[in-house]
Write a protein that holds these residues in place. Structure first.
Motif, short mmCIF file in Angstrom:
data_model
loop_
_atom_site.label_atom_id
_atom_site.label_comp_id
_atom_site.label_asym_id
_atom_site.label_seq_id
_atom_site.Cartn_x
_atom_site.Cartn_y
_atom_site.Cartn_z
N TRP A 190 -0.04 12.53 -8.47
CA TRP A 190 -1.37 12.67 -7.87
C TRP A 190 -1.25 13.21 -6.45
O TRP A 190 -0.17 13.21 -5.86
N ASP A 191 -2.36 13.64 -5.90
CA ASP A 191 -2.36 14.22 -4.55
C ASP A 191 -2.22 13.17 -3.45
O ASP A 191 -1.87 13.51 -2.32
N ASP A 192 -2.51 11.91 -3.75
CA ASP A 192 -2.52 10.86 -2.74
C ASP A 192 -2.61 9.52 -3.46
O ASP A 192 -2.68 9.47 -4.69
N VAL A 193 -2.66 8.43 -2.70
CA VAL A 193 -2.97 7.14 -3.30
C VAL A 193 -4.33 7.29 -3.98
O VAL A 193 -5.21 8.00 -3.49
N GLY A 219 -13.40 3.59 -5.63
CA GLY A 219 -12.50 2.62 -6.23
C GLY A 219 -11.97 1.62 -5.21
O GLY A 219 -11.38 2.02 -4.20
N PHE A 220 -12.20 0.34 -5.48
CA PHE A 220 -11.76 -0.75 -4.61
C PHE A 220 -10.66 -1.51 -5.33
O PHE A 220 -10.91 -2.12 -6.37
N CYS A 221 -9.45 -1.46 -4.79
CA CYS A 221 -8.30 -2.10 -5.42
C CYS A 221 -7.93 -3.38 -4.68
O CYS A 221 -7.70 -3.35 -3.47
N LEU A 222 -7.85 -4.47 -5.40
CA LEU A 222 -7.37 -5.73 -4.83
C LEU A 222 -5.88 -5.80 -5.10
O LEU A 222 -5.44 -5.65 -6.25
N SER A 223 -5.12 -5.97 -4.05
CA SER A 223 -3.67 -5.97 -4.14
C SER A 223 -3.18 -7.22 -4.86
O SER A 223 -3.45 -8.34 -4.44
N GLY A 224 -2.50 -7.03 -5.98
CA GLY A 224 -1.97 -8.13 -6.76
C GLY A 224 -2.20 -7.92 -8.25
O GLY A 224 -2.84 -6.95 -8.66
N VAL A 227 0.84 -1.20 0.00
CA VAL A 227 0.00 0.00 0.00
C VAL A 227 0.88 1.25 0.00
O VAL A 227 0.60 2.22 -0.72
N LYS A 228 1.95 1.23 0.77
CA LYS A 228 2.89 2.36 0.75
C LYS A 228 3.51 2.52 -0.63
O LYS A 228 3.70 3.64 -1.11
N ALA A 229 3.82 1.41 -1.29
CA ALA A 229 4.40 1.47 -2.64
C ALA A 229 3.40 2.08 -3.62
O ALA A 229 3.78 2.87 -4.49
N TYR A 230 2.11 1.75 -3.48
CA TYR A 230 1.09 2.35 -4.36
C TYR A 230 1.04 3.85 -4.14
O TYR A 230 0.98 4.63 -5.09
N GLN A 231 1.04 4.26 -2.86
CA GLN A 231 0.97 5.69 -2.58
C GLN A 231 2.19 6.41 -3.15
O GLN A 231 2.06 7.47 -3.77
N ASN A 232 3.36 5.83 -2.98
CA ASN A 232 4.57 6.46 -3.53
C ASN A 232 4.51 6.55 -5.05
O ASN A 232 4.85 7.59 -5.63
N LEU A 233 4.07 5.49 -5.70
CA LEU A 233 3.93 5.50 -7.16
C LEU A 233 2.94 6.58 -7.60
O LEU A 233 3.23 7.37 -8.50
N HIS A 234 1.80 6.62 -6.95
CA HIS A 234 0.76 7.58 -7.34
C HIS A 234 1.20 9.02 -7.11
O HIS A 234 0.95 9.88 -7.95
N MET A 235 1.86 9.29 -5.98
CA MET A 235 2.24 10.66 -5.66
C MET A 235 3.54 11.08 -6.34
O MET A 235 3.63 12.19 -6.88
#
Length: 192
Positions: free
Chosen positions: A82-85, A119-124, A69-77
């Motif tokens: 983007w402003d956040d995850v 938006g509901f994200c399933l990790s994987g 989840v932290k990796a997604y937020q870092n990628l998105h920001m």
């Protein structure tokens, strides 16, 4: 199936049948960065529930899911600017639910539809295999939770990300084929 996942699945199904919402790991608990800015949804309940996959690593315990989840937020920001995850919620392979932007904030998950859906994200990455049963059941429970809280319309429309953006493979071929069987999935052209 190991006994922990079996017990967790049974507990989830009992809670789901009783109308309870799954536990949500708060942003503070998973160590979220502060968003650059926040926009709130102007109208709730929203009409759409969008299903995504992260197209990154699967995770099967709280510790590895927090790292994802932290990796997604870092990628998105940091990469996408983007402003956040982008997602409202992220669901791990062990059934853990992580607060992204949450119930009330505009996400960055489905371009052109962020104001009218969650938006509901399933990790994987679910191109070649399905998410775990508990991951899919928890996602469905979260959507029903949103309905019970008045955040998602009782007559909501469920869509996969690729329904709204045909150029993406999200939520993966196997998960997409699965959600076609879920209640509220509709394949009509949507207008925000």
């Amino acid at each position: 199936m190991n006994s922990f996942i079996g017990t967790s699945l049974l507990s989830l199904l009992i809670a789901f049948a009783e109308g309870a919402c799954p536990d949500i790991v708060s942003r503070a608990e998973w160590g979220a960065r502060a968003p650059k800015s926040i926009s709130y949804l102007s109208h709730q309940p929203v009409q759409y529930a969008f299903i995504h996959h992260s197209a990154m690593n699967d995770c099967f315990d709280k510790t590895s899911c927090i790292a994802e989840v932290k990796a997604y937020q870092n990628l998105h920001m940091d990469v996408r600017g983007w402003d956040d995850v982008g997602y409202s919620f992220i669901i791990g392979g062990d059934g853990s639910v992580f607060e992204g932007r949450g119930w009330d904030k505009v996400g960055a998950h489905t371009l052109g539809y962020n104001e009218v859906g969650l938006g509901f994200c399933l990790s994987g990455n679910f191109m070649d295999h399905l998410p775990t049963t508990i991951q899919m059941n928890t996602t469905r429970a979260m959507i029903e939770c949103g309905v019970s809280l008045g955040k998602i319309s009782l007559s909501y429309t469920l869509r996969g990300h690729r329904d709204m953006k045909p150029s993406t493979l999200c939520p993966g071929d196997k998960l997409y084929a699965e959600i076609l069987t879920w209640p509220h999935y509709r394949n009509q052209t949507a207008n925000p």
